[in-house]
Design a protein around this motif. Structure first.
Motif, mmCIF file in Angstrom:
data_model
loop_
_atom_site.group_PDB
_atom_site.id
_atom_site.type_symbol
_atom_site.label_atom_id
_atom_site.label_comp_id
_atom_site.label_asym_id
_atom_site.label_seq_id
_atom_site.Cartn_x
_atom_site.Cartn_y
_atom_site.Cartn_z
ATOM 1 N N SER A 24 19.881 45.819 -0.700
ATOM 2 C CA SER A 24 20.826 46.549 -1.549
ATOM 3 C C SER A 24 20.143 47.068 -2.802
ATOM 4 N N SER A 25 19.208 46.267 -3.346
ATOM 5 C CA SER A 25 18.490 46.715 -4.540
ATOM 6 C C SER A 25 17.626 47.928 -4.216
ATOM 7 N N THR A 26 16.969 47.875 -3.059
ATOM 8 C CA THR A 26 16.128 49.006 -2.675
ATOM 9 C C THR A 26 16.968 50.263 -2.489
ATOM 10 N N ILE A 27 18.085 50.088 -1.784
ATOM 11 C CA ILE A 27 18.975 51.252 -1.577
ATOM 12 C C ILE A 27 19.491 51.745 -2.915
ATOM 13 N N SER A 28 19.901 50.782 -3.759
ATOM 14 C CA SER A 28 20.416 51.140 -5.072
ATOM 15 C C SER A 28 19.360 51.844 -5.889
#
Lengths: 604, 318
Positions: A24-28
Motif C-alpha cells: 500500500s505504501s508503494t502504491i501510495s
C-alpha cells in the motif's frame, strides 16, 4: 528450536502487515509521486506562465503608457515651434525626467519631431539629437506603435528594448515618442527571484534564442539556445515542457511564449530537486509504515498475549502443576471464546483426575493393606516355617534328653542338635529384627581385615559340625582403616559367609579377598571385599532379585540375608554387586568408602 | 427634465426688453443696467441663462441701457420703468446687474420690501447702496488683483507694485480701492497723455518690480498700435492687467469674468425660490478670472511662462 506461540502469531502478523503496508505504501508513493509530478509540472509551467503574463502585462502597460503619453497635450503642444511649444518642451523635459526617475526602468524617453530631431527628452542633453535612423522612430513615424527587439545598451550594457509611438494631432502625425526600457528591471523583479528550488532559475530568450534574461548575467546575450538541441526544441515547441540534462543531471524546462514578441520565458529546474519533497514523502511513508507495523505488531502481540498466549500459558502452567501431582489446580478464564470452554474442560478433567486419584489411592491403600497383610502372612508363615522345624528338632531332642531310656551318647549328640538349632534360630530372628527395625549405624574407625577374620572364626566355631566349607583368606595387609559400623560390618560378613555356606551344602571353598581400591566413578578411596564361592551359582533370571527382601531359592532361610547386605551397603554409601555362573560359583563384590560421610577424595 | 424656452424681445418704453419665458415654478426678472452688445453685460446674461437653463423658471430680461445714456434723469427714468414692469410682472425674484440697477432701482424703491433682489456686478462695496438688507443679497465685483499679482510675482525680483493709468477720477478711485481692499502699497503714475503714459511706463520699469496697467479709458485708442509696440519693446518687469482689452499691453491679463457674476446671481435666485431668505445668504465676491498670456512680451522679455499656465490660459497673444 522452540518457538513460543506468541512468536508464531507475531511473526506472520508482522510479515503480513509488512507486505501489506509495503504494497500500500508503494502504491501510495507511486500515486503520490505521479500526482506530485503532475502538480510540479503544472507548478513550474504556471511559474513560466506567470512570468510571461507579468512580462506581457508589463510590456503592454508600458506600451499603453507610451500611447497615452503620445496623446497628451504637452507632447502635442511641444512639437510646434511656438511659444506654447517651447514652454511645452520645457515642461515635457521635466515630466519625462520625472517619469524616468519614478518608473525606474526607462533608460531614456524622447520626443522627436517629424525630422527625427529630439525636441524633449528625459535627459536634456539629448535634446537636438537625431534619431531618424533608429528603427523605432521609423515605425512610429509611419503611424505604428512599435516594440523593438532587445539589444545591449551602449551605455550600461544591460538588455534594453524600445517602445515608440506616433504623436498625432487630429490624425496627422506630427512627431514621435520613443522610450528605451531597461529589461533588467523586469528581470530583477520577476525573473531572477523566480525559483522552485535552490538550483532552479527562470530565463527569457528572444525569438532567435538569444538569452535576454538570466540570473547569471554573464549568460545574457552570450548564450544562444539555438546552438543546442534542447534549445532548438524549446524554440520549436514554444510552450510546454522540455527535458534535458544540465551538468549530467536531468532537468525540466517549462516554457511559455510571449507571442506578441516571440520571446520565450523558461523555468529550468533539476528533477531531483523538484522531487525533493517526494523523496521526503517517501521517507516519511517508510518511517510511518514501520511505525505503524511496530504499533500494530505490539498491539497484536498484546491482544494475542491477552487473548491467546496468556490463556495458553495458564493451561501450560496448570498442566505442569497437574503433572506434578497437584490435581487441585484449576483454570479460571472468563472469555467468550474456546479458551473458556477449554478451561471448563480442563477443570472437569482435573476434577475427574482428582476423583480417579482418590479412587486410586483408596484402591492402592486397599492393595497395600492387602499386600501388607499378605507380606505379614508370608512373614508369619516363613517365621513359622523357620521356627517350626528347629523347634521340632529342639523339642524332639529335648524329649530324647529327658527320655531315661536313651543312651548318654545319643543324648550328647542330640544336645548339640539343640545348640545348633537354637543358634540357627538366633540368626534368623536377628535377621528378622534387623529387617524390621534397622538401627542407625554407629560409625567408628575399623580394620576390615580384623572384622572379617573375627567373623570367619565365629562362623567356623559355630558351624564346624554342619558345614565342610573351606574359607580361604586373601587379605591386603596394607588395607586402610575405614569408618563404619562394626556391628553391621560383622553382620554383612557373616551373612555373606552364611550365604556362601548355604550355596555349598556339602563342601566347597569360599575365598575372601580384601584390597584397597579407588572407586572408578567417584575416585574415592575405599576398601574392596570379594566373597567368591564355588557353589551352585545363581540362575540368570533371578540374579536381579537376590537383594529383594524375603527372596530366597532355598528351602531354609528368611530371604533377608542379602537384603540386609544391600541395606548395610546403602548406609555406608558403598557398593555391592554379584557375578555368578551356574555350577561354577558366585562372587559378591563389596566396595566401602574410607569415610562414608566425606564427599572429598581421601588418599590411602 | 424637459424645459421649453420661449424668448421674445420686447421693446418697452423705447428700450429693448428681452423676455425669456420658461415653463417654471417661479418668475425671475433680470434687470441689466446696461445694454445688449456690451461685452460685460452680455457675459453676465450668459451666466444667468446658463444656470437657469436647466430649471423650471420663467425668466424675463429687461435693460436700463445706462451705459449709453449716462444722464441722471435717464437713469432715474429707466429705473421707474423697471419698477412699473415689476408691478406688472410680479416676479418672485429680481436679479439686478451692475451698479446702476442697485443705485436707481433697488435702493430707492425696494430695500426691505417683500420682493427678493439679487444684485451682481456691483463694484467693490455694496454697502453704499444699503446692502445687505432683509430682501437683498448679491455678489460684488472686485478686481482680481491678488490673483494677478500671484502670477506676476513668479517673474518679479521684488514686491514693489506699480499702477499706471490715465489721469482719470475712475482710475484714481480704482487705485484707492486696490489699496483699501487688498492692502497693496502701490507706486502710482497717472498719465496726462499717451506720451506721458510711455514715460510713466519706463519709469515703472526702473522703480517697481511688478506693474499693473489700468484701462486707458479709450483715450489712447488712436495710438494703441504704437503703444503696444512700445510696451513690447520696453517691458523689463512682469506686467499685468485685470482688463482683457488691455492684454496687448501686458505680460499677463487676469480679467474678471462676467459669467461668474451672472451664474452666482441665478443660483442664488433659485435658492430663494426654493425657500431661502435673502438675508440668510451672505454677500459674495468674485473669485474666477480670465487668463491671457501675451507671448510676444514673454518672448521678448525671456519670461518662461510655465506650460501649465499656458494650458490654463484662455488666450495666448502671439
Amino acid at each position: 528450536m522452540r518457538i513460543a506461540l506468541r512468536e508464531k502469531f507475531l511473526i506472520p502478523t508482522i510479515i503480513i502487515f509488512l507486505i501489506g503496508i509495503s504494497i500500500s505504501s508503494t502504491i501510495s508513493y507511486m500515486t503520490s509521486r505521479n500526482a506530485l509530478e503532475s502538480t510540479i509540472n503544472d507548478q513550474i509551467l504556471q511559474l513560466a506562465e506567470s512570468i510571461t503574463a507579468n512580462l506581457s502585462a508589463w510590456i503592454e502597460r508600458n506600451r499603453l503608457d507610451i500611447i497615452r503619453w503620445s496623446r497628451q497635450d504637452i507632447f502635442l503642444d511641444a512639437i510646434p515651434e511656438s511659444f506654447m511649444g517651447k514652454a511645452a518642451r520645457r515642461a515635457a523635459n521635466s515630466i519625462l525626467a520625472r517619469i524616468k526617475s519614478e518608473y525606474g526602468f526607462y533608460q531614456v524617453i524622447l520626443v522627436a519631431d517629424m525630422q527625427g530631431r529630439v525636441i524633449a527628452a528625459s535627459s536634456e542633453d539629448l535634446v537636438g539629437m537625431d534619431i531618424e535612423k533608429q528603427p523605432g522612430y521609423y515605425f512610429a513615424h509611419n503611424g505604428k506603435v512599435h516594440v523593438s527587439e532587445v539589444v545591449r545598451s551602449d551605455s550600461s550594457g544591460v538588455p534594453v528594448f524600445s517602445i515608440s509611438a506616433p504623436i498625432a494631432d487630429q490624425e496627422k502625425i506630427i512627431g514621435v515618442i520613443v522610450a528605451k526600457i531597461d529589461l533588467s528591471y523586469f528581470n530583477s523583479i520577476y525573473v531572477d527571484p523566480a525559483q522552485l528550488g535552490a538550483s532552479s532559475y527562470a530565463y527569457i530568450v528572444d525569438s532567435r534564442g538569444i538569452v535576454i534574461a538570466h540570473p547569471d548575467k554573464a549568460k545574457i546575450f552570450a548564450l544562444d539556445l539555438s546552438r543546442f538541441e534542447y534549445g532548438r526544441e524549446i524554440l520549436k515547441k514554444k510552450n510546454g515542457i522540455v527535458r534535458h540534462d544540465r551538468n549530467g543531471l536531468p532537468t525540466i524546462n517549462a516554457i511559455k511564449q510571449y507571442p506578441q514578441l516571440g520571446w520565450i520565458v523558461g523555468v529550468n529546474a533539476p528533477v531531483e530537486e523538484l522531487f525533493l519533497s517526494a523523496n521526503r514523502v517517501r521517507k516519511l511513508v517508510l518511517i510511518t509504515s514501520v511505525l505503524i507495523v511496530l504499533l500494530i505488531s505490539v498491539t497484536v502481540t498484546l491482544i494475542i498475549t491477552k487473548t491467546v498466549t496468556s490463556p495458553i500459558s495458564k493451561f501450560v502452567h496448570s498442566m505442569e502443576t497437574v503433572a506434578k501431582g497437584n490435581l487441585d489446580q484449576e483454570i479460571h478464564i472468563h472469555t467468550a471464546d474456546e479458551f473458556s470452554l477449554m478451561a471448563g474442560a480442563f477443570n472437569r478433567m482435573a476434577r475427574s483426575l482428582r476423583e480417579s486419584e482418590e479412587k486410586l489411592k483408596n484402591t492402592y491403600r486397599q492393595l497395600a493393606q492387602n499386600e501388607r497383610m499378605a507380606a505379614l502372612g508370608e512373614l508369619t508363615a516363613r517365621i513359622a516355617h523357620e521356627i517350626k522345624n528347629p523347634l521340632g528338632i529342639i523339642k524332639g531332642s529335648a524329649q530324647i534328653l529327658v527320655d531315661q531310656k536313651e543312651s548318654q551318647e545319643i543324648k550328647n549328640e542330640v544336645g548339640y542338635f539343640i545348640i545348633d538349632e537354637v543358634n540357627d534360630l538366633s540368626i534368623r530372628i536377628q535377621e528378622l529384627l534387623s529387617h524390621a527395625s534397622p538401627m542407625p549405624p554407629m560409625l567408628e574407625l575399623l580394620d576390615i581385615n580384623q572384622i572379617v577374620e573375627e567373623r570367619i572364626c565365629f562362623w567356623e566355631s559355630q558351624q564346624r559340625s554342619l558345614h565342610k566349607m573351606l574359607i580361604q583368606r586373601v587379605f591386603d595387609e596394607n588395607l586402610p582403616l575405614i569408618i563404619c559400623d562394626a556391628k553391621l560390618m560383622r553382620q554383612l560378613t557373616l551373612n555373606l559367609i552364611i550365604n556362601a555356606a548355604e550355596a555349598m551344602p556339602k563342601d566347597g571353598c569360599l575365598t575372601i579377598r580384601t584390597a584397597a581400591e579407588r572407586d572408578a566413578s567417584t575416585n574415592k578411596q575405599g576398601v574392596r571385599m570379594d566373597f567368591s564361592d564355588t557353589g551352585t551359582g545363581i540362575a540368570e533370571d533371578v540374579v536381579n532379585k537376590i537383594f529383594d527382601p524375603f527372596f530366597t531359592t532355598k528351602e531354609k532361610g528368611t530371604g533377608l540375608g542379602l537384603s540386609a547386605v544391600f541395606r548395610i551397603m546403602e548406609k555406608h554409601k558403598g557398593k555391592v554387586s554379584v557375578t555368578s555362573k551356574l555350577a561354577e560359583g558366585t562372587c559378591f563384590h563389596i566396595w566401602l568408602p574410607v569415610n562414608p560421610d566425606d564427599g572429598e577424595v581421601q588418599d590411602a | 427634465m424637459a424645459v421649453r424656452i420661449h424668448i421674445g424681445v420686447i421693446l418697452l418704453f423705447g428700450q429693448f426688453l428681452w423676455a425669456a419665458t420658461t415653463l417654471a415654478q417661479g418668475r425671475i426678472l433680470f434687470v441689466d443696467s446696461y445694454n445688449a452688445g456690451y461685452v460685460w453685460s452680455d457675459g453676465i446674461r450668459r451666466g444667468v441663462a446658463g444656470v437657469l437653463k436647466g430649471s423650471e423658471t420663467e425668466l424675463t430680461v429687461t435693460m436700463m441701457d445706462t451705459k449709453r445714456h449716462r444722464s441722471e434723469a435717464f437713469k432715474q427714468a429707466a429705473a421707474l420703468k423697471v419698477k412699473a414692469l415689476i408691478g406688472e410682472l410680479k416676479p418672485d425674484v429680481v436679479i439686478a446687474a451692475d451698479d446702476n440697477a442697485s443705485k436707481y432701482l433697488i435702493k430707492p424703491f425696494f430695500r426691505n420690501t417683500a420682493l427678493p433682489f439679487v444684485f451682481c456686478g456691483v463694484n467693490w462695496d455694496a454697502g453704499v447702496y444699503g446692502f445687505p438688507c432683509s430682501n437683498v443679497t448679491g455678489m460684488i465685483e472686485v478686481a482680481p488683483v491678488p490673483q494677478l499679482l500671484d502670477y506676476l510675482k513668479h517673474y518679479a525680483k521684488g514686491g514693489r507694485v506699480g499702477f499706471l493709468a490715465p489721469d482719470l477720477l475712475s482710475a484714481k478711485k480704482e487705485s484707492i480701492e486696490y489699496r483699501k481692499a487688498f492692502g497693496i502699497d502701490l507706486v502710482e503714475y497717472f498719465s496726462s497723455d499717451p506720451d506721458d503714459w510711455k514715460k510713466g511706463f519706463l519709469h515703472m520699469q526702473q522703480n517697481v518690480d511688478m506693474l499693473i496697467i489700468d484701462s486707458d479709458g479709450g483715450l489712447y485708442q488712436d495710438r494703441a498700435e504704437e503703444l503696444v509696440k512700445f510696451v513690447e519693446a520696453n517691458t523689463r518687469i512682469p506686467s499685468g492687467t485685470i482688463l482683457d482689452f488691455m492684454a496687448p499691453y501686458v505680460l499677463i491679463a487676469f480679467a474678471k469674468i462676467p459669467e461668474e457674476q451672472g451664474a452666482w446671481a441665478a443660483e442664488t435666485a433659485l435658492r430663494i425660490l426654493a425657500g431661502e431668505k435673502p438675508s440668510s445668504i451672505s454677500i459674495a465676491r468674485n473669485q474666477d478670472g480670465y487668463l491671457i498670456i501675451n507671448a510676444r512680451i514673454a518672448q521678448r522679455t525671456g519670461f518662461n511662462i510655465p506650460y501649465s499656465v499656458l494650458k490654463s490660459a484662455h488666450r495666448i497673444i502671439e
